[in-house]
Write a protein that holds these residues in place. Structure first.
Motif, PDB file in Angstrom:
ATOM      1  N   MET A   1     -39.497 -48.878  16.658  1.00 29.68           N
ATOM      2  CA  MET A   1     -38.450 -47.910  16.378  1.00 29.68           C
ATOM      3  C   MET A   1     -37.674 -47.558  17.645  1.00 29.68           C
ATOM      4  O   MET A   1     -36.489 -47.306  17.592  1.00 29.68           O
ATOM      5  N   GLY A   2     -38.348 -47.565  18.803  1.00 32.94           N
ATOM      6  CA  GLY A   2     -37.690 -47.227  20.056  1.00 32.94           C
ATOM      7  C   GLY A   2     -36.597 -48.216  20.426  1.00 32.94           C
ATOM      8  O   GLY A   2     -35.559 -47.840  20.962  1.00 32.94           O
ATOM      9  N   LEU A   3     -36.828 -49.500  20.146  1.00 33.46           N
ATOM     10  CA  LEU A   3     -35.830 -50.523  20.448  1.00 33.46           C
ATOM     11  C   LEU A   3     -34.578 -50.337  19.606  1.00 33.46           C
ATOM     12  O   LEU A   3     -33.454 -50.478  20.107  1.00 33.46           O
ATOM     13  N   ILE A   4     -34.745 -49.999  18.349  1.00 36.50           N
ATOM     14  CA  ILE A   4     -33.596 -49.786  17.460  1.00 36.50           C
ATOM     15  C   ILE A   4     -32.766 -48.599  17.932  1.00 36.50           C
ATOM     16  O   ILE A   4     -31.534 -48.670  17.979  1.00 36.50           O
ATOM     17  N   VAL A   5     -33.435 -47.524  18.329  1.00 34.04           N
ATOM     18  CA  VAL A   5     -32.731 -46.343  18.837  1.00 34.04           C
ATOM     19  C   VAL A   5     -31.995 -46.693  20.126  1.00 34.04           C
ATOM     20  O   VAL A   5     -30.839 -46.283  20.323  1.00 34.04           O
ATOM     21  N   THR A   6     -32.626 -47.469  21.000  1.00 35.30           N
ATOM     22  CA  THR A   6     -31.981 -47.891  22.247  1.00 35.30           C
ATOM     23  C   THR A   6     -30.721 -48.699  21.959  1.00 35.30           C
ATOM     24  O   THR A   6     -29.681 -48.506  22.603  1.00 35.30           O
ATOM     25  N   ILE A   7     -30.784 -49.597  21.005  1.00 32.37           N
ATOM     26  CA  ILE A   7     -29.625 -50.415  20.649  1.00 32.37           C
ATOM     27  C   ILE A   7     -28.509 -49.541  20.081  1.00 32.37           C
ATOM     28  O   ILE A   7     -27.338 -49.704  20.450  1.00 32.37           O
ATOM     29  N   ILE A   8     -28.848 -48.611  19.219  1.00 34.95           N
ATOM     30  CA  ILE A   8     -27.825 -47.746  18.618  1.00 34.95           C
ATOM     31  C   ILE A   8     -27.170 -46.860  19.675  1.00 34.95           C
ATOM     32  O   ILE A   8     -25.938 -46.752  19.736  1.00 34.95           O
ATOM     33  N   ILE A   9     -27.975 -46.247  20.538  1.00 29.80           N
ATOM     34  CA  ILE A   9     -27.411 -45.399  21.593  1.00 29.80           C
ATOM     35  C   ILE A   9     -26.599 -46.248  22.569  1.00 29.80           C
ATOM     36  O   ILE A   9     -25.521 -45.841  23.015  1.00 29.80           O
ATOM     37  N   GLY A  10     -27.098 -47.445  22.897  1.00 28.61           N
ATOM     38  CA  GLY A  10     -26.352 -48.352  23.772  1.00 28.61           C
ATOM     39  C   GLY A  10     -24.992 -48.704  23.193  1.00 28.61           C
ATOM     40  O   GLY A  10     -23.995 -48.782  23.902  1.00 28.61           O
ATOM     41  N   PHE A  11     -24.941 -48.899  21.884  1.00 23.24           N
ATOM     42  CA  PHE A  11     -23.673 -49.211  21.228  1.00 23.24           C
ATOM     43  C   PHE A  11     -22.684 -48.055  21.387  1.00 23.24           C
ATOM     44  O   PHE A  11     -21.525 -48.260  21.745  1.00 23.24           O
ATOM     45  N   PHE A  12     -23.143 -46.821  21.137  1.00 18.25           N
ATOM     46  CA  PHE A  12     -22.247 -45.678  21.258  1.00 18.25           C
ATOM     47  C   PHE A  12     -21.827 -45.422  22.702  1.00 18.25           C
ATOM     48  O   PHE A  12     -20.672 -45.085  22.967  1.00 18.25           O
ATOM     49  N   VAL A  13     -22.741 -45.610  23.637  1.00 16.89           N
ATOM     50  CA  VAL A  13     -22.392 -45.458  25.054  1.00 16.89           C
ATOM     51  C   VAL A  13     -21.343 -46.497  25.437  1.00 16.89           C
ATOM     52  O   VAL A  13     -20.347 -46.187  26.098  1.00 16.89           O
ATOM     53  N   GLY A  14     -21.542 -47.742  25.026  1.00 15.56           N
ATOM     54  CA  GLY A  14     -20.570 -48.798  25.313  1.00 15.56           C
ATOM     55  C   GLY A  14     -19.220 -48.533  24.675  1.00 15.56           C
ATOM     56  O   GLY A  14     -18.175 -48.761  25.285  1.00 15.56           O
ATOM     57  N   LEU A  15     -19.225 -48.042  23.443  1.00 21.29           N
ATOM     58  CA  LEU A  15     -17.961 -47.705  22.774  1.00 21.29           C
ATOM     59  C   LEU A  15     -17.197 -46.621  23.516  1.00 21.29           C
ATOM     60  O   LEU A  15     -15.983 -46.734  23.718  1.00 21.29           O
ATOM     61  N   ILE A  16     -17.893 -45.577  23.916  1.00 22.82           N
ATOM     62  CA  ILE A  16     -17.238 -44.474  24.626  1.00 22.82           C
ATOM     63  C   ILE A  16     -16.704 -44.953  25.968  1.00 22.82           C
ATOM     64  O   ILE A  16     -15.585 -44.608  26.362  1.00 22.82           O
ATOM     65  N   ALA A  17     -17.475 -45.771  26.683  1.00 20.97           N
ATOM     66  CA  ALA A  17     -17.011 -46.296  27.971  1.00 20.97           C
ATOM     67  C   ALA A  17     -15.757 -47.146  27.797  1.00 20.97           C
ATOM     68  O   ALA A  17     -14.804 -47.029  28.570  1.00 20.97           O
ATOM     69  N   LYS A  18     -15.746 -48.003  26.770  1.00 24.26           N
ATOM     70  CA  LYS A  18     -14.561 -48.823  26.518  1.00 24.26           C
ATOM     71  C   LYS A  18     -13.378 -47.972  26.075  1.00 24.26           C
ATOM     72  O   LYS A  18     -12.234 -48.286  26.398  1.00 24.26           O
ATOM     73  N   PHE A  19     -13.639 -46.888  25.363  1.00 21.39           N
ATOM     74  CA  PHE A  19     -12.571 -45.984  24.936  1.00 21.39           C
ATOM     75  C   PHE A  19     -11.974 -45.246  26.132  1.00 21.39           C
ATOM     76  O   PHE A  19     -10.752 -45.080  26.216  1.00 21.39           O
ATOM     77  N   LEU A  20     -12.820 -44.812  27.068  1.00 17.94           N
ATOM     78  CA  LEU A  20     -12.350 -44.069  28.234  1.00 17.94           C
ATOM     79  C   LEU A  20     -11.674 -44.963  29.260  1.00 17.94           C
ATOM     80  O   LEU A  20     -10.905 -44.481  30.089  1.00 17.94           O
ATOM     81  N   MET A  21     -11.964 -46.257  29.216  1.00 20.36           N
ATOM     82  CA  MET A  21     -11.333 -47.222  30.118  1.00 20.36           C
ATOM     83  C   MET A  21     -10.652 -48.292  29.268  1.00 20.36           C
ATOM     84  O   MET A  21     -11.151 -49.411  29.153  1.00 20.36           O
ATOM     85  N   PRO A  22      -9.516 -47.961  28.673  1.00 19.27           N
ATOM     86  CA  PRO A  22      -8.877 -48.924  27.779  1.00 19.27           C
ATOM     87  C   PRO A  22      -8.400 -50.166  28.524  1.00 19.27           C
ATOM     88  O   PRO A  22      -8.124 -50.135  29.713  1.00 19.27           O
ATOM     89  N   GLY A  23      -8.353 -51.224  27.812  1.00 19.77           N
ATOM     90  CA  GLY A  23      -7.905 -52.497  28.366  1.00 19.77           C
ATOM     91  C   GLY A  23      -8.549 -53.618  27.577  1.00 19.77           C
ATOM     92  O   GLY A  23      -9.388 -53.401  26.716  1.00 19.77           O
ATOM     93  N   ARG A  24      -8.149 -54.818  27.902  1.00 21.11           N
ATOM     94  CA  ARG A  24      -8.689 -55.982  27.217  1.00 21.11           C
ATOM     95  C   ARG A  24      -9.981 -56.398  27.903  1.00 21.11           C
ATOM     96  O   ARG A  24      -9.967 -56.834  29.038  1.00 21.11           O
TER      97      ARG A  24
END
Length: 86
Positions: A1-24
């Motif tokens: 279960m810990g790995l799944i939570v890590t993947i989900i949180i990693g996805f949201f962290v990555g999304l926010i980082a890409k949103f705050l630093m827009p670009g291709r």
């Protein structure tokens, strides 16, 4: 279960980082997850090096986003995507 939570949180962290630093940037779902997880690892490493975290403490969500933004900036610096072209 810990790995799944890590993947989900990693996805949201990555999304926010890409949103705050827009670009291709490369990648889709998997690269975004790896960016988020790498951001958390970067935040842990830098936090411990600066004495902000002890050995058993983990970086928080905001620190992980900042770590992911650092990784994204490093990627752009080495790939040439961060430069303005005319």
């Amino acid at each position: 279960m810990g790995l799944i939570v890590t993947i989900i949180i990693g996805f949201f962290v990555g999304l926010i980082a890409k949103f705050l630093m827009p670009g291709r940037d490369p990648g889709g779902f998997i690269i975004t997850i790896l960016l988020g997880i790498g951001g958390a690892l970067t935040a842990n490493f830098l936090g411990r090096a600066l004495g902000l975290y002890s050995t058993n403490e983990a970086a928080g969500f905001i620190a992980s986003v900042i770590g992911a933004m650092i990784l994204l900036a490093i990627y752009r610096a080495f790939s040439g995507r961060g430069r303005l072209t005319h």
